[in-house]
Design a protein around this motif. Structure first.
Motif, short mmCIF file in Angstrom:
data_model
loop_
_atom_site.label_atom_id
_atom_site.label_comp_id
_atom_site.label_asym_id
_atom_site.label_seq_id
_atom_site.Cartn_x
_atom_site.Cartn_y
_atom_site.Cartn_z
N UNK A 34 38.30 57.46 37.74
CA UNK A 34 37.60 56.64 38.73
C UNK A 34 36.99 55.40 38.09
N UNK A 35 36.36 55.57 36.95
CA UNK A 35 35.76 54.44 36.24
C UNK A 35 36.82 53.45 35.79
N UNK A 36 37.93 53.94 35.28
CA UNK A 36 39.00 53.08 34.81
C UNK A 36 39.62 52.30 35.97
N UNK A 37 39.87 52.99 37.07
CA UNK A 37 40.42 52.30 38.24
C UNK A 37 39.50 51.17 38.68
N UNK A 40 39.39 48.15 35.80
CA UNK A 40 40.57 47.30 35.64
C UNK A 40 41.01 46.65 36.94
N UNK A 41 40.92 47.38 38.04
CA UNK A 41 41.37 46.81 39.30
C UNK A 41 40.36 45.80 39.85
N UNK A 42 39.11 45.90 39.43
CA UNK A 42 38.13 44.89 39.79
C UNK A 42 38.57 43.53 39.27
N UNK A 43 39.00 43.51 38.00
CA UNK A 43 39.46 42.26 37.40
C UNK A 43 40.68 41.71 38.14
N UNK A 44 41.59 42.58 38.52
CA UNK A 44 42.77 42.17 39.26
C UNK A 44 42.39 41.62 40.63
N UNK A 45 41.48 42.30 41.30
CA UNK A 45 41.04 41.84 42.62
C UNK A 45 40.34 40.49 42.55
N UNK A 55 32.97 43.94 46.48
CA UNK A 55 31.84 44.87 46.48
C UNK A 55 32.22 46.09 45.65
N UNK A 56 31.23 46.71 44.99
CA UNK A 56 31.51 47.87 44.13
C UNK A 56 32.25 48.97 44.91
N UNK A 57 33.29 49.47 44.29
CA UNK A 57 34.10 50.50 44.93
C UNK A 57 35.42 49.97 45.46
N UNK A 58 35.54 48.66 45.59
CA UNK A 58 36.76 48.07 46.11
C UNK A 58 37.93 48.30 45.15
N UNK A 59 37.67 48.21 43.86
CA UNK A 59 38.71 48.50 42.87
C UNK A 59 39.16 49.95 42.94
N UNK A 60 38.22 50.84 43.15
CA UNK A 60 38.53 52.26 43.28
C UNK A 60 39.41 52.50 44.51
N UNK A 61 39.06 51.88 45.62
CA UNK A 61 39.85 52.03 46.84
C UNK A 61 41.27 51.50 46.63
#
Length: 104
Positions: A34-37, A40-45, A55-61
């Motif tokens: 969950x932390x890794x998703x 890394x996906x935050x940076x992509x987004x 917003x926090x959690x968007x990368x996780x989703x």
């Protein structure tokens, strides 16, 4: 304390460790995933959307949606062919094949 008593204590401790270890490893693995998703996906987004839209959690989703999409892809023939090719590739790479085969 007698030696027999120490063996008994060691056996009980080992039983407890064997019981709790899979639970702790599962929690650690899920937490890491969950932390890794999110990381890394935050940076992509942020390459695609503005900072204030994130917003926090968007990368996780996004990560969970990507995993779900991969599951859908694998249900179809083309996805199975791709997965089979990746499996064969992973089995041919030295050292990687040892780790990969342990999970496969």
């Amino acid at each position: 304390m007698k030696v027999g008593g120490m063996k008994n204590i060691s056996a009980i401790f080992l039983q407890g460790l064997i019981a709790i270890l899979p639970i702790l490893l599962t929690i650690a693995l899920v937490g890491w995933l969950l932390t890794t998703l999110e990381t890394y996906l935050r940076e992509l987004l942020l390459l695609v959307i503005p900072d204030d839209a994130y917003w926090p959690g968007l990368g996780l989703i996004l990560g969970l949606l990507l995993i779900f999409g991969l599951g859908l892809l694998i249900k179809f023939y083309l996805g199975q062919v791709i997965l089979s090719g990746l499996n064969k590739l992973m089995e041919r790479i030295p050292l990687v094949n040892t780790v990969y085969s342990a999970f496969n």
